[in-house]
Design a protein around this motif. Structure first.
Motif, PDB file in Angstrom:
ATOM      1  N   GLN A  75      47.822  15.603  35.297  1.00  0.00           N
ATOM      2  CA  GLN A  75      46.506  16.010  34.802  1.00  0.00           C
ATOM      3  C   GLN A  75      46.537  17.262  33.914  1.00  0.00           C
ATOM      4  O   GLN A  75      45.489  17.725  33.485  1.00  0.00           O
ATOM      5  N   ARG A 102      32.810  19.703  34.379  1.00  0.00           N
ATOM      6  CA  ARG A 102      32.842  19.145  35.718  1.00  0.00           C
ATOM      7  C   ARG A 102      34.254  19.320  36.255  1.00  0.00           C
ATOM      8  O   ARG A 102      35.206  18.825  35.660  1.00  0.00           O
ATOM      9  N   ALA A 103      34.385  20.023  37.382  1.00  0.00           N
ATOM     10  CA  ALA A 103      35.694  20.293  37.980  1.00  0.00           C
ATOM     11  C   ALA A 103      35.944  19.331  39.131  1.00  0.00           C
ATOM     12  O   ALA A 103      35.072  19.141  39.981  1.00  0.00           O
ATOM     13  N   ILE A 104      37.122  18.737  39.160  1.00  0.00           N
ATOM     14  CA  ILE A 104      37.486  17.922  40.319  1.00  0.00           C
ATOM     15  C   ILE A 104      38.477  18.656  41.221  1.00  0.00           C
ATOM     16  O   ILE A 104      38.802  18.183  42.302  1.00  0.00           O
ATOM     17  N   ILE A 125      41.048  21.755  37.513  1.00  0.00           N
ATOM     18  CA  ILE A 125      41.219  20.487  36.803  1.00  0.00           C
ATOM     19  C   ILE A 125      39.825  20.054  36.391  1.00  0.00           C
ATOM     20  O   ILE A 125      38.948  19.859  37.243  1.00  0.00           O
ATOM     21  N   ALA A 127      37.071  17.749  33.786  1.00  0.00           N
ATOM     22  CA  ALA A 127      36.886  16.528  33.004  1.00  0.00           C
ATOM     23  C   ALA A 127      36.835  16.886  31.518  1.00  0.00           C
ATOM     24  O   ALA A 127      36.137  17.834  31.137  1.00  0.00           O
ATOM     25  N   THR A 128      37.562  16.152  30.717  1.00  0.00           N
ATOM     26  CA  THR A 128      37.559  16.397  29.273  1.00  0.00           C
ATOM     27  C   THR A 128      36.177  16.068  28.717  1.00  0.00           C
ATOM     28  O   THR A 128      35.695  14.942  28.889  1.00  0.00           O
ATOM     29  N   GLU A 143      41.725  11.958  30.790  1.00  0.00           N
ATOM     30  CA  GLU A 143      40.409  12.152  31.390  1.00  0.00           C
ATOM     31  C   GLU A 143      40.200  13.607  31.809  1.00  0.00           C
ATOM     32  O   GLU A 143      39.058  14.060  31.884  1.00  0.00           O
ATOM     33  N   PHE A 144      41.312  14.299  32.109  1.00  0.00           N
ATOM     34  CA  PHE A 144      41.209  15.653  32.636  1.00  0.00           C
ATOM     35  C   PHE A 144      42.186  16.578  31.924  1.00  0.00           C
ATOM     36  O   PHE A 144      43.138  16.149  31.286  1.00  0.00           O
TER      37      PHE A 144
ATOM     38  N   ARG B  56      34.086  17.340  43.383  1.00  0.00           N
ATOM     39  CA  ARG B  56      35.201  17.802  44.201  1.00  0.00           C
ATOM     40  C   ARG B  56      34.643  18.249  45.550  1.00  0.00           C
ATOM     41  O   ARG B  56      33.447  18.477  45.703  1.00  0.00           O
ATOM     42  N   TRP B 166      37.464   8.472  39.131  1.00  0.00           N
ATOM     43  CA  TRP B 166      36.669   9.686  39.219  1.00  0.00           C
ATOM     44  C   TRP B 166      35.367   9.520  38.425  1.00  0.00           C
ATOM     45  O   TRP B 166      34.318   9.979  38.822  1.00  0.00           O
ATOM     46  N   LYS B 167      35.515   8.829  37.299  1.00  0.00           N
ATOM     47  CA  LYS B 167      34.345   8.678  36.434  1.00  0.00           C
ATOM     48  C   LYS B 167      33.755   7.272  36.566  1.00  0.00           C
ATOM     49  O   LYS B 167      34.488   6.301  36.726  1.00  0.00           O
ATOM     50  N   THR B 197      27.150  18.479  31.943  1.00  0.00           N
ATOM     51  CA  THR B 197      26.438  19.552  32.631  1.00  0.00           C
ATOM     52  C   THR B 197      25.220  19.977  31.818  1.00  0.00           C
ATOM     53  O   THR B 197      25.145  19.729  30.614  1.00  0.00           O
TER      54      THR B 197
END
Lengths: 206, 334
Positions: A75, A102-104, A125, A127-128, A143-144, B56, B166-167, B197
């Motif tokens: 990632q 958006r952070a995962i 990490i 999201a792009t 994606e990230f 998360r 995730w998406k 966001t």
């Protein structure tokens, strides 16, 4: 894919997507933090092909491959770093970043033991964002990406330590590692001293 | 070729209930319901127009309880794995959300694992049956319709069940109270957020409007955009940029300028909430409103130069400006 095929595919993506995407992300993040005080720099990079293959072929303790789908699972193909002046600036920057992305994952890297010193930094990490993905083949865009937030001193230590580890052929001896830990402790101490100074000087001016 | 099963569940509300009602289930493999679900499955990417992403966990780890259940279903689609999702939906369903019929399907879409979750709310209706010339009408409870205003759906598709999922994308049509029902499906059950966001969406839209205002040769459009960007601050809910522009009554000409400035039209389709702080960061225009109804707007940096200010004795102010009239607009704003 074998190593050669993986590297060839990664080189293609690196040139076509990852390098320009890193440049776009750098500009995007710079714009977001433009009005945030005490930001030393924002930089971005696409992971070099040889570094990618090395990471892709990492093994787990039982000898099996760590990554079954490295192009999808790794990632940090694109990484962004924000360097701020003081420790107190890290958390507000984290909040600022999470308001825009958006952070995962969110990790504060530091040694678990209070008796040890080493690498420190905040890694996320994210999201792009679609603002920077236009013009690229959808399947090639990661994606990230990883975003690191560090202080000036944390960044200086990690850059120097990274340079040593990358360039030297010798394995670090215990004394060498102790020197690195000592330098990390000094960086930690410098961060703490500057934080206290800022607080005192800010109070005295209030 | 074996048919793809549709796993279906009747989900009674169970939020905060110590003993939630039983979730009954069925596997549908043929018939009109199966055809309907195959059709929905095929059109999901068009229907689901709200990009979402799993959150998360609170400790910062890459872990999400709903994502885990969706992946478990994707890797082994069965009534057993699907039931966990149905129980999860029940745990967030209140008497306000009511009874729902939950359908799950999984199939391969090219090289991608694709999972569809859809919820139909319970409604009542009248069943009309003809017997020759005679007609019988019966009141029917628990009719589940794909009502465009209350149907909920989410779709996930990715090559990898370890790295992906995730998406996703959701459809979230509301009868009323956008925020509340959206929060039930997206925020609570799916444990997800909108992909865009508030800060990013607001900055993106406002920046495009400011760029459009500065670059358009049309002074009427420029005036319109300068006013319109400040009206964004009063917008509520979560909408696409395109929807915000429609709500503030932007003309077609101004809308085209914004679309040109933003570069990619699809960016105007992503929903987000307005973030006033992010908006203020992007607006280079200063507006001053007096209690006599006058509103003066000019570029922030040039405002003192454009409007000369005089303080009067009784704390009132006088603004003085002069120039040639290039445009005069009388408009009604929505």
């Amino acid at each position: 894919m074998n190593d050669a095929q993986l590297q060839e595919e990664y080189r293609r993506r690196h040139a076509a997507v990852l390098a320009p995407l890193a440049a776009s992300l750098e500009a995007f993040v710079k714009d977001i933090v433009a009005k945030v005080p005490r930001v030393d720099r924002v930089s971005a990079r696409a992971k070099a092909p040889d570094r990618f293959v090395a990471k892709a072929r990492k093994k787990q303790d039982d000898g099996t491959d760590k990554y079954s789908e490295p192009l999808l699972q790794i990632q940090d193909l694109v990484g962004v770093r924000i360097v701020v002046y003081y420790s107190r600036d890290v958390e507000p920057m984290r909040v600022k970043v999470e308001s825009h992305f958006r952070a995962i994952e969110l990790k504060a890297h530091c040694r678990e033991s209070e008796w040890e010193f080493g690498y420190e930094g905040r890694h996320m990490i994210l999201a792009t964002p679609s603002d920077v993905t236009g013009g690229f083949a959808a399947g090639d865009v990661p994606e990230f990406f990883e975003l690191q937030i560090k202080t000036l001193f944390q960044h200086a230590w990690s850059e120097a330590e990274h340079d040593l580890g990358y360039k030297t052929q010798k394995k670090l001896e215990k004394a060498d590692r102790r020197c690195l830990a000592f330098a990390a402790a000094q960086a930690w101490g410098a961060d703490r001293e500057f934080d206290e100074l800022v607080e005192r000087l800010t109070e005295s001016r209030a | 070729m074996p048919t793809i099963p549709v796993h279906s569940f009747l989900v009674h509300p169970g939020k905060n209930d110590e003993e939630a009602p039983t979730v009954s289930s069925a596997t549908v493999r043929e018939g009109r319901v199966h055809e309907m679900m195959r059709d929905l499955f095929g059109r999901a990417e068009q229907d689901c127009d709200v990009p979402i992403i799993f959150r998360r966990d609170h400790d910062g780890q890459q872990q999400n309880p709903c994502r885990d259940l969706v992946i478990a279903y994707a890797e082994n689609p069965s009534l057993h794995t699907a039931r966990h999702l149905a129980k999860r939906l029940q745990a967030f369903s209140t008497h306000r959300s009511g009874i729902g019929l939950l359908f799950l399907m999984k199939d391969m879409h090219g090289t991608k694992h694709k999972v569809l979750l859809s919820r139909f709310p319970a409604d009542s209706g009248v069943l009309a049956t003809e017997h020759g010339a005679e007609l019988s009408v019966d009141f029917v409870e628990r009719v589940f319709m794909k009502n465009a205003k209350a149907y909920k759906c989410a779709v996930y598709a990715h090559e990898s069940t370890t790295a992906g999922f995730w998406k996703g994308a959701a459809v979230d049509r509301q009868i009323s109270g956008y925020h509340e029902l959206s929060e039930y499906w997206i925020g609570e059950f799916l444990a997800s957020d909108l992909s865009t966001t508030a800060a990013t969406g607001t900055a993106r839209l406002a920046k495009a409007m400011v760029v459009a205002a500065r670059s358009t040769p049309d002074s009427a459009v420029r005036s319109e955009l300068v006013t319109a960007v400040q009206m964004l601050a009063n917008q509520t809910g979560r909408r696409s940029g395109r929807s915000y522009l429609q709500r503030i009554g932007l003309s077609d000409a101004a809308h085209r300028e914004v679309e040109y400035a933003i570069g990619r039209g699809t960016l105007l389709d992503e929903p987000f909430a307005i973030d006033r702080e992010a908006l203020a960061d992007q607006i280079p225009f200063k507006a001053v409103e007096l209690d006599n109804g006058a509103v003066m707007i000019a570029d922030t940096e040039r405002f003192p130069e454009v409007f000369r200010k005089e303080r009067l004795d009784d704390e009132r102010v006088r603004y003085i400006t002069e120039g040639h009239v290039v445009n005069e607009i009388i408009r009604k704003h929505q």
